[in-house]
Design an enzyme around this catalytic site. Structure first.
Site, PDB file in Angstrom:
ATOM      1  N   ASP A 288      -0.072   4.528   5.202  1.00  0.00           N
ATOM      2  CA  ASP A 288       0.974   4.399   6.219  1.00  0.00           C
ATOM      3  C   ASP A 288       2.287   4.166   5.484  1.00  0.00           C
ATOM      4  O   ASP A 288       2.298   3.786   4.301  1.00  0.00           O
ATOM      5  CB  ASP A 288       0.673   3.245   7.176  1.00  0.00           C
ATOM      6  CG  ASP A 288       1.577   3.271   8.411  1.00  0.00           C
ATOM      7  OD1 ASP A 288       2.064   4.359   8.761  1.00  0.00           O
ATOM      8  OD2 ASP A 288       1.805   2.203   9.004  1.00  0.00           O
TER       9      ASP A 288
ATOM     10  N   GLU B   1       6.511   2.672   6.086  1.00  0.00           N
ATOM     11  CA  GLU B   1       7.558   2.076   6.920  1.00  0.00           C
ATOM     12  C   GLU B   1       8.894   2.563   6.374  1.00  0.00           C
ATOM     13  O   GLU B   1       9.096   2.603   5.158  1.00  0.00           O
ATOM     14  CB  GLU B   1       7.497   0.549   6.877  1.00  0.00           C
ATOM     15  CG  GLU B   1       6.155  -0.048   7.256  1.00  0.00           C
ATOM     16  CD  GLU B   1       5.754   0.203   8.696  1.00  0.00           C
ATOM     17  OE1 GLU B   1       6.626   0.644   9.492  1.00  0.00           O
ATOM     18  OE2 GLU B   1       4.581  -0.025   9.031  1.00  0.00           O
TER      19      GLU B   1
ATOM     20  N   ASP C 274       5.175  10.447   8.424  1.00  0.00           N
ATOM     21  CA  ASP C 274       4.697  10.063   7.091  1.00  0.00           C
ATOM     22  C   ASP C 274       4.626  11.287   6.184  1.00  0.00           C
ATOM     23  O   ASP C 274       4.961  11.213   4.996  1.00  0.00           O
ATOM     24  CB  ASP C 274       3.310   9.414   7.185  1.00  0.00           C
ATOM     25  CG  ASP C 274       3.310   8.151   8.025  1.00  0.00           C
ATOM     26  OD1 ASP C 274       4.163   7.284   7.771  1.00  0.00           O
ATOM     27  OD2 ASP C 274       2.474   8.044   8.931  1.00  0.00           O
TER      28      ASP C 274
ATOM     29  N   TYR D 294       2.361  -7.429   9.639  1.00  0.00           N
ATOM     30  CA  TYR D 294       2.434  -6.259  10.523  1.00  0.00           C
ATOM     31  C   TYR D 294       2.081  -4.990   9.747  1.00  0.00           C
ATOM     32  O   TYR D 294       1.287  -4.152  10.206  1.00  0.00           O
ATOM     33  CB  TYR D 294       3.837  -6.143  11.110  1.00  0.00           C
ATOM     34  CG  TYR D 294       4.121  -4.832  11.803  1.00  0.00           C
ATOM     35  CD1 TYR D 294       3.849  -4.682  13.159  1.00  0.00           C
ATOM     36  CD2 TYR D 294       4.662  -3.754  11.115  1.00  0.00           C
ATOM     37  CE1 TYR D 294       4.109  -3.477  13.806  1.00  0.00           C
ATOM     38  CE2 TYR D 294       4.916  -2.552  11.748  1.00  0.00           C
ATOM     39  CZ  TYR D 294       4.645  -2.409  13.080  1.00  0.00           C
ATOM     40  OH  TYR D 294       4.893  -1.218  13.710  1.00  0.00           O
TER      41      TYR D 294
ATOM     42  N   ASP E 186      -1.541  -2.256   9.875  1.00  0.00           N
ATOM     43  CA  ASP E 186      -1.527  -0.825  10.152  1.00  0.00           C
ATOM     44  C   ASP E 186      -2.539  -0.040   9.325  1.00  0.00           C
ATOM     45  O   ASP E 186      -2.881   1.089   9.700  1.00  0.00           O
ATOM     46  CB  ASP E 186      -0.116  -0.256   9.920  1.00  0.00           C
ATOM     47  CG  ASP E 186       0.795  -0.496  11.113  1.00  0.00           C
ATOM     48  OD1 ASP E 186       0.297  -0.951  12.157  1.00  0.00           O
ATOM     49  OD2 ASP E 186       2.004  -0.228  11.005  1.00  0.00           O
TER      50      ASP E 186
END
Length: 369
Positions: free
Chosen positions: A29, A31, A86, A152, A156
């Protein structure tokens, strides 16, 4: 609290990559922050193989090449959720795509759990865990990241690893695992292609309204805008909006006074880019005009043909228990009609290929419209 390691230097990353190279599954993942920019500004990369959960800091690490190479290892399944953005990040920063790929959102759709499910919803459905999404809108470039942000981010990938065997088993039972893998891999196609500056005008909204001469102006303006956007890392709309380009192409101002009267441009666009746009328009090739943009939906028979194909596909979806969003999407029907009306020339449309083709090809090819 989920345990993780924060990887912020080259040596730690090299050790992590060596470990992941021996893994069968790697959850991924990212961010990032993307508000006014053309490219996403990468703030964090999350990875988990069931043993080591790592939060990788691309702001601090100077060499990510080893990690990018890892994503192309054919022996490791890359597990993601709703990964379109992504994949853009991987293409831009790593010039790579994660293969083989398994997208849990697509898998859930194929398995009949629901189309377009968010990660938190899927986790709740399959694992009975409620996730806190309070950090979904946060500045991932700011340092240091808070404990809440880090937890957080860890969530994920941690729960996605647990989702994989559940989704995979459902797909195996339905004999649709290959469908999910096919859908996932298709998402990576074409993402490493070079930017097509020359044909940027074809993506400008309402370009079909223009005649050939106007399209010649739109073409040079769109190429200039895309070049500026990529060079300065600005979202296209923060250079000049589509509406402004269309107005320029239609009215073709010859000087700053005429340009200043255009209501299609904002005052900021005129002030910052006015002279550049006037200069660019002088380069329009009026001796070799672009072809008119053919809008399929405006052709006679389009509505009736679309309705007939849609109805046939919905019948198949109901009989085979396939989500209509996967089988009968507007863009898929549009591509099929375009191929059909082009004397079946060019690449075979998606509806005739893979698992879709096995279900729908006989019915579609029997239609006359």
């Amino acid at each position: 609290m989920i345990a993780f390691e924060y990887v912020s230097d080259d040596a730690a990353l090299a050790d992590l990559v060596a470990h992941y190279q021996q893994s069968d599954i790697l959850v991924l993942d990212t961010e990032f922050v993307r508000t006014r920019t053309y490219y996403a500004n990468l703030g964090l990369i999350q990875a988990y193989d069931g043993k080591r959960l790592a939060l990788i800091d691309p702001v601090s690490i100077t060499d990510l090449s080893g990690f990018w190479q890892l994503l192309s290892n054919p022996n490791i399944v890359k597990l993601v959720h709703s990964c379109s953005e992504d994949l853009e990040v991987f293409a831009h920063y790593g010039q790579c795509q994660p293969t083989p790929l398994f997208d849990s959102q697509l898998a859930a759709s194929v398995a009949g759990l629901g189309h377009g499910l968010g990660y938190a919803k899927l986790v709740e459905m399959c694992l009975d865990v409620s996730l806190d999404k309070g950090e979904s809108r946060t500045d991932w470039l700011k340092r240091p990241l808070s404990d809440a942000q880090l937890q957080y981010a860890a969530n994920d990938v941690y729960y996605l690893y647990q989702l994989y065997p559940i989704l995979k088993q459902k797909l195996i039972e339905q004999q649709r695992l290959s469908w999910a893998e096919e859908e996932s891999q298709r998402m990576t196609e074409g993402r490493l292609a070079e930017i097509d500056f020359d044909n940027a005008y074809l993506k400008v909204k309402n370009g079909f309204q223009l005649n050939q001469q106007q399209l010649a102006y739109l073409k040079v303006l769109s190429t200039w805008r895309l070049q500026k956007a990529t060079h300065r890392n600005l979202a296209l709309g923060f250079v000049v909006k589509d509406h402004g380009l269309i107005g320029l192409a239609k009215k073709q101002p010859k000087n700053m006074m005429e340009l200043g009267k255009l209501a299609d441009l904002t005052e900021l666009e005129k002030r910052i880019n006015g002279r550049d746009m006037l200069a660019v328009m002088q380069k329009a090739d009026l001796d070799n005009l672009p072809e008119l943009i053919d809008v399929l939906a405006l052709q006679p028979g389009y509505k009736a043909g679309f309705k007939e194909i849609k109805a046939r596909l919905l019948e198949i979806c109901e009989a085979e228990q396939v989500p209509s969003e996967l089988m009968a999407a507007k863009r898929h029907i549009h591509d099929y009609m375009n191929w059909h009306w082009n004397n079946k020339q060019g690449d075979s449309p998606l509806l005739l290929n893979g698992w879709r083709g096995k279900l729908a090809a006989p019915a579609l090819l029997s239609l006359t419209f």
